[in-house]
Design an enzyme around this catalytic site. Structure first.
Site, mmCIF file in Angstrom:
data_model
loop_
_atom_site.group_PDB
_atom_site.id
_atom_site.type_symbol
_atom_site.label_atom_id
_atom_site.label_comp_id
_atom_site.label_asym_id
_atom_site.label_seq_id
_atom_site.Cartn_x
_atom_site.Cartn_y
_atom_site.Cartn_z
ATOM 1 C CG ASP A 1 -1.911 -1.233 1.123
ATOM 2 O OD1 ASP A 1 -1.762 -2.171 0.561
ATOM 3 O OD2 ASP A 1 -3.015 -0.960 1.839
ATOM 4 C CD GLU B 1 -4.749 -5.588 -2.152
ATOM 5 O OE1 GLU B 1 -3.982 -6.271 -2.196
ATOM 6 O OE2 GLU B 1 -5.158 -5.112 -1.259
#
Length: 859
Positions: free
Chosen positions: A445, A512
């Protein structure tokens, strides 16, 4: 007892490579698996010096087989039972507040001139004190992903019994250590995966040992330059000169040979690099659907002292950037051809258990869904999976995990900095040799700090990493990341993937995104008691995301199901509708990403591929390998040549995912009212499908006079009239729409499509035949389904173990969840292993949305 290394001839095991000269040291590797015991260190006063003595008594200890985490060992021994059922995992106490001893004995190879003994640990978590025969080898072997190796020649008992004792300190909860972390996709494991989770080896070599052979490929036109690297270690206290030589071989190809003399100082480890070897017209390694994943064999030797061999592929991955909607996205090429990443996020079992059959099933299911990529977000170290990916053309996208100490690196201690770099070095060494590895993500992230990122990149440079890298895969944290992670992570209607005004839609490259995915009822019954299957309650939700996270329920999915298909009335009704919803959503996801490949879309990772334990959230197939709606929706969408429908624009696309153009095709679109199947629209157009591209071929106009729920049938046929692709959609005159309310994990629907017209379909009485052939350990069943009248909607053939038994898994079908019109028939083949029948006769079970369930024996 451990497998014994008694003499050279006995070293020829599947777990090791053996090579030796006519005399001297034996060369080999034996995995230490059996004969271990486990117990808590609490209340045990004996030290490692005592516990690691041969003959030390372990009465009352728990026998374990390595590799094993603490919890996996206790579960295997029955201390904690059926921990994946219901909420039984809550009955396991916290296992991280104490240290744990692993102890075992083995017999080492007999001594020989120049014999050297090595202990190698591929996975200790989180820190360990290691003792061998009363001698401490390491007081602080730290790092879950850091490999640890020791020259134990001076400590070993040659040709006799030896004892190992390893005191393990578990990782901290809440992902505070640089260990494995499951973030929010299931409850934390009570031991945080403490233990010897990966392989432990006893190696034997001569005075010079070889490590980590690697071939770096550079392609230029129709030729390749191959640079071979290998590390050489002098295990003696004096300088050594040896000849390091090797060969590159492949059946039908010319053998390539190379060598050089190498001098090593006492105790020195040195990288040996050979001059590039020029190869004309090499046989290239290609990913799935692009070609054959061809492999060569590299063998390197240091005289008769040591030999290592690996398989590798001649291929080259490169990256490029394209700006879409104002953001720079990464795309990838293999051997000069752009490739659309289509994959899922792999996770291992929650207790990090795997075996050869499980690994093979994962790869087979990835191929079965037409995918080409597996993302490993911190699930690093399953090297057998890497080997299988190489052999099957499945690309690997590895990197460190998000939302943990790995990304909270601004406050790392000096030890954590060392662990992080050693972890990267260990994992990159294991991955760099694999043809399937196409990149590395330094962060998920968020990117690492500048200092840590620079240190990481220095590691990659030192290892001659030949593949692209990314600093992280989320543009919200780093605008130049090259990949986005803007969600969604809960159910959305299929239109979202096509609406490019939405952050999660199919443009750019996504690291994702995914949705809830409740498995079929047959799987729910394996981990939920009848009272917990319906109505949905606390136990059901315990198998969603991590408790007290925003994913600890699947309310968005259930709301969509109830409002679109009609309120579910039972577990069975919920399951039949959820299979429909999983299928349509997953199919649309991969279709949208494929339609504009290499122009506006460059790759997608569905979150997730599978589950770490029985789960109702995030998967393309469930924990038990029962293929459901998500699996077959993905499989339909990724056909080599496929026709698809854009829910947002009503455009019809033909996608050719191969490197061969197709001409002479005809695309047909037809729209039917329900329940009477009155055709309201039909058109046909000629199609040429360029290689490796998506093409818009027609648009279905806005139609009047449609029933509230209607069907769209798209077909693609070749010049001879044979079906290339056949695709059926169900939709509504009141379509799904999205509101302007959104956050990082959801775009909230405003209106839901009315699909309840499917509930009024007349019963269809499908007929079926099933015959099987047996070849070795494998069986193939040929299934023929025929529909004499009416519409047979969403028909699911299954091969079961016995009449009324569970579906045989793992299993491969050529198609499933099929819909066919009056008078049509279809043939499907199913392949499975005879052993998975459990001694039962195979039966064919057929069911459908409007087809009563029936079973027939397979002849």
């Amino acid at each position: 007892m451990f497998r014994r290394v008694l003499a050279l001839l006995l070293l020829i095991f599947a777990t090791g490579v053996v090579s030796t000269g006519s005399a001297g040291a034996a060369v080999g590797s034996t995995e230490l698996t059996a004969g271990w015991a486990l117990r808590s260190a609490t209340g045990l006063a004996d030290t490692g010096a005592t516990i690691s003595q041969v003959g030390y008594g372990t009465a009352g200890w728990q026998p374990v087989t390595l590799p094993s985490t603490v919890l996996a060992g206790l579960v295997a021994g029955g201390v904690y039972q059926n921990v994946y059922f219901g909420q039984n995992l809550k009955n396991v106490p916290d296992l991280t507040g104490q240290d744990w001893w692993f102890r075992g004995e083995f017999t080492a190879a007999a001594s020989a001139p120049g014999q050297v003994y090595w202990l190698r640990f591929k996975g200790l978590s989180y820190r360990a004190q290691i003792w061998l025969n009363g001698v401490q080898l390491d007081a602080n072997a730290v790092g879950t992903f850091a490999n640890h190796e020791y020259n134990v020649t001076s400590v070993i008992n040659p040709g006799a019994a030896n004892a190992l004792a390893i005191k393990v300190t578990p990782p901290a909860h809440d992902c505070k250590d640089l260990s494995t972390c499951t973030v929010d996709w299931n409850p934390e494991v009570p031991d945080m995966n403490a233990g010897l989770w990966n392989s432990t080896f006893l190696d034997t070599t001569g005075p010079v040992a070889l490590r980590d052979p690697y071939v770096k490929t550079t392609l230029s036109g129709t030729a390749a330059d191959l640079t071979v690297y290998v590390d050489a270690i002098n295990a003696t206290n004096a300088p050594v000169t040896t000849t390091v030589s090797g060969t590159i071989t492949k059946t039908g190809q010319t053998t390539l040979s190379f060598s050089q003399n190498v001098t090593l100082n006492a105790g020195e480890r040195k990288e040996v690099a050979f001059a590039p070897i020029h190869v004309t017209n090499p046989v290239l390694w290609w990913p799935y659907q692009f070609g054959s994943p061809e492999l060569y064999r590299l063998t390197v030797s240091a005289g008769t002292s040591d030999t290592k061999a690996i398989d590798f592929g001649i291929r080259q991955f490169t990256d490029y950037r394209t700006t879409v909607n104002g953001t720079s996205f990464a795309g990838y090429k293999v051997n000069g051809q752009p490739i659309l990443l289509r994959g899922g996020g792999y996770v291992w079992d929650m207790m990090q258990r795997w075996d050869a059959k499980t690994n093979a099933a994962h790869i087979a299911y990835v191929k079965g869904m037409g995918l080409n990529t597996i993302r490993l977000e911190g699930t690093l170290g399953n090297e057998e999976l890497y080997d299988l990916a190489d052999r099957n053309g499945i690309m690997i996208m590895p990197g460190f995990v998000c939302c943990s100490a790995w990304e909270n690196d601004s406050s790392w201690t000096a030890e954590q900095e060392q662990v992080a770099q050693k972890s990267l070095e260990s994992q990159m060494r294991a991955l760099r040799q694999h043809a399937a590895t196409f990149m590395w993500n330094y962060g998920s992230d968020q990117p690492p700090t500048a200092a840590h990122l620079a240190a990481y990149k220095n590691v990659a440079t030192a290892l001659h990493w030949q593949n692209p890298t990314l600093d992280n895969v989320a543009t919200w944290a780093n605008p130049d990341a090259g990949m986005k992670m803007d969600g969604p992570y809960v159910w959305e209607p299929p239109v979202l993937w096509w609406d490019q005004s939405r952050a999660g839609s199919a443009f750019g490259t996504t690291g994702e995104e995914g949705t809830e995915s409740p498995p079929p009822l047959e799987s729910l019954e394996r981990f939920l008691a009848p009272a917990d299957q319906w109505p949905i309650g606390a136990t059901f939700n315990y198998h969603a995301g991590k408790p007290r996270s925003v994913f600890d329920n699947i309310t968005p999915f259930t709301d969509g199901l109830n409002k679109r298909y009609g309120i579910a009335t039972s577990a069975a009704d919920y399951s039949r509708k959820s299979e429909l919803q999983n299928y349509e959503n997953t199919r649309s996801f991969f279709e949208a990403w494929s339609a504009k490949q290499h122009v506006q879309s460059f790759g997608s990772i569905f979150w997730m591929l599978n589950n770490a334990w029985p789960s109702v959230h995030w998967n393309l197939y469930d924990y038990y390998f029962k293929p459901g709606g998500g699996y077959f929706g993905a499989r339909k969408a990724t056909e080599p040549v496929h026709i698809s429908y854009d829910y947002f624009t009503r455009n019809v696309h033909v996608v050719n995912s191969t490197l061969t153009a197709r001409s002479g095709l005809t695309a047909t679109a037809a729209v039917y009212n329900l329940p009477d199947l009155t055709q309201k629209y039909s058109t046909s157009v000629p199609v040429t499908a360029p290689a490796n591209a998506g093409t818009q071929v027609l648009t279905i106009p806005a139609l009047t006079g449609l029933s509230g729920t209607y069907l769209i049938r798209l077909q693609l046929k070749d010049a001879a009239g044979a079906k290339v692709s056949d695709n059926v959609y169900w939709y509504s005159t009141s379509p799904d729409t999205l509101s302007n309310k959104s956050n990082w994990y959801r775009s909230t629907p405003k209106n839901y499509a009315n699909l309840t017209g499917l509930n009024g379909l007349a019963t269809a009485n499908v007929t079926a035949t099933a015959t099987r052939t047996v070849s070795g350990t494998q069986e193939t069943v040929t299934i023929t389904l025929a529909n004499p009248a009416g519409l047979a909607f969403f028909v699911r053939p299954e091969i079961t173990a016995g009449n009324g038994g569970r579906e045989v898994v793992p299993v491969s079908y050529t198609d499933n969840y099929v819909t066919f019109w009056p008078g049509e028939s279809t043939t499907i083949t199913a392949v499975y292993q005879t052993a998975d029948l459990g001694g039962q006769q195979p039966y064919l079970r057929v069911r459908g949305y409007n087809v009563p369930t029936f079973s027939i024996p397979v002849s």
